[in-house]
Design an enzyme around this catalytic site. Structure first.
Site, PDB file in Angstrom:
ATOM      1  CG  ASP A  90      22.478  32.454   0.483  1.00 41.08           C
ATOM      2  OD1 ASP A  90      22.147  32.587   1.685  1.00 41.08           O
ATOM      3  OD2 ASP A  90      21.698  32.658  -0.451  1.00 41.08           O
ATOM      4  CG  ASN A 140      -0.218   0.066   2.525  1.00 43.50           C
ATOM      5  OD1 ASN A 140       1.016   0.038   2.563  1.00 43.50           O
ATOM      6  ND2 ASN A 140      -0.968   0.130   3.612  1.00 43.50           N
ATOM      7  CG  ASP A 141       3.585   4.262  -1.890  1.00 39.82           C
ATOM      8  OD1 ASP A 141       4.583   3.699  -2.399  1.00 39.82           O
ATOM      9  OD2 ASP A 141       3.459   5.501  -1.867  1.00 39.82           O
ATOM     10  CG  ASP A 184      19.342  37.532   2.542  1.00 38.95           C
ATOM     11  OD1 ASP A 184      19.966  37.417   3.613  1.00 38.95           O
ATOM     12  OD2 ASP A 184      18.843  36.561   1.954  1.00 38.95           O
ATOM     13  CE  LYS A 199      16.640  37.314  -0.415  1.00 36.32           C
ATOM     14  NZ  LYS A 199      17.038  35.890  -0.348  1.00 36.32           N
ATOM     15  NE  ARG A 222      13.086  34.323  -0.901  1.00 37.43           N
ATOM     16  CZ  ARG A 222      13.786  33.662  -1.813  1.00 37.43           C
ATOM     17  NH1 ARG A 222      13.186  33.154  -2.882  1.00 37.43           N
ATOM     18  NH2 ARG A 222      15.093  33.510  -1.655  1.00 37.43           N
ATOM     19  CG  HIS A 277      16.560  29.543   5.906  1.00 37.07           C
ATOM     20  ND1 HIS A 277      17.303  29.848   4.779  1.00 37.07           N
ATOM     21  CD2 HIS A 277      15.505  30.398   5.890  1.00 37.07           C
ATOM     22  CE1 HIS A 277      16.728  30.832   4.117  1.00 37.07           C
ATOM     23  NE2 HIS A 277      15.639  31.184   4.769  1.00 37.07           N
TER      24      HIS A 277
END
Length: 317
Positions: A218, A37-38, A169, A192, A194, A130
């Site tokens: 970065d 069923n994955d 940035d 910058k 976004r 991040h």
């Protein structure tokens, strides 16, 4: 080293093997299978009982598959009575979902952190998140490493007397400033804005780059749209040379080729936190290993030693 077990998911077993080689311990086998069923099933095929278990798995494409695999690894280790479970996550892709910058938007960075803890993770070892606030999304201890030492060691081979480190940035400017101090260089940053995941605008570069050797730094390069936009602004100022550096070289959707095709980009440097397919390599790419740093952090965690000492500047740095 005794009472330690290191397992790897399927995301980046080569890195896990290299970490184990530096630790002097074998990489314990893992079996990942799939039901009809994955649904995924994971079996850790080495003794975990009362052992210090480290699970190595960066969240890379396909991210959701590797995330569920990691959650199942945590659950398997907990069910096998592991003494402590540490998730070694060199790349936490959901860290980009770190703020509510639109109405009714999900906060994936915190949700996935909660899932890992619920699955049994008692500690997390991460590399270059991040943003700093992602550290606080976890309710268990987080050792947050960076790759600035490895990157700095690489660039010290060059004449750095006229070098400027440029952050794309202002959000990454603090890390760029720390890197510049390691190199004895100046620092600059792009202004910058976004608009979408792959749509950015950089209006200006704040700092001195004219006639200088520029290193663009970065945390990650995915589609490369930010870097390409920054290159246009840099060219207007007339730098002498341009090199690119990042920790996570994701290079999605042909980004590595697009960046390599820029005639004034002399070099693209990343680390092996994520796998870079061999057929994507170009003559301009340099991949540095962070396995020694991860192995040293694992050793210190296992022995109850300070991990923060890994952040101390190197002698003369």
């Amino acid at each position: 080293m005794r009472d330690i077990a290191v397992f790897s998911g399927s995301a980046h077993p080569e890195l896990a093997e290299e970490v184990c080689a530096h630790l002097g311990v074998p990489l314990s086998p893992t079996r990942v299978s799939r039901f009809a069923n994955d649904c995924l099933e994971v079996q850790l095929r080495a003794n975990c009982r009362e052992r210090d278990v480290f699970l190595v798995q960066p969240l890379v494409k396909p991210v959701q598959e590797h995330l569920v695999e990691l959650l199942l690894m945590c659950d398997a280790a907990r069910g096998a009575s592991a003494g402590r479970i540490t998730v070694v996550m060199p790349h936490y892709s959901y860290a980009r979902s770190d703020k509510k910058d639109a109405p009714r938007i999900s906060l994936g960075g915190r949700l996935v952190a909660d899932l890992l803890v619920a699955a049994g993770a008692g500690r997390v070892l991460a590399m270059t998140l991040h943003s700093p606030q992602v550290h606080g999304f976890f309710s268990v201890p987080v050792d947050h490493l960076h790759a600035l030492r490895e990157l700095a060691a690489h660039f010290r081979r060059y004449d750095l007397s006229r070098t400027t480190v440029v952050s794309p940035d202002l959000g990454n400017a603090k890390e760029a400033a720390a890197f510049a101090r390691m190199l004895g260089a100046q620092v600059a940053a792009g202004a910058k804005q976004r608009y979408a995941d792959d749509q950015v605008s950089i209006n200006a570069v704040i700092g001195d780059v004219a006639g200088r050797d520029v290193i663009v730094l970065d945390d990650e390069i995915a589609k490369g749209s930010t870097v390409l936009e920054l290159l246009d602004r840099l060219r207007e100022a007339g730098p002498r040379t341009i090199r690119l550096a990042c920790t996570h070289g994701l290079f999605a959707s042909g980004a590595l080729k697009r960046l390599s095709d820029q005639p004034d980009v002399l070099e693209i440097v990343c680390t092996n936190t994520v796998p870079v397919p061999a057929d994507d390599h170009t003559a301009k790419l340099r991949v540095l290993s962070i396995a020694p740093a991860l192995a040293e952090a694992v050793r210190r965690i296992h022995n109850g030693e300070s991990v923060s000492a890994l952040f101390d500047p190197p002698p003369g740095g």
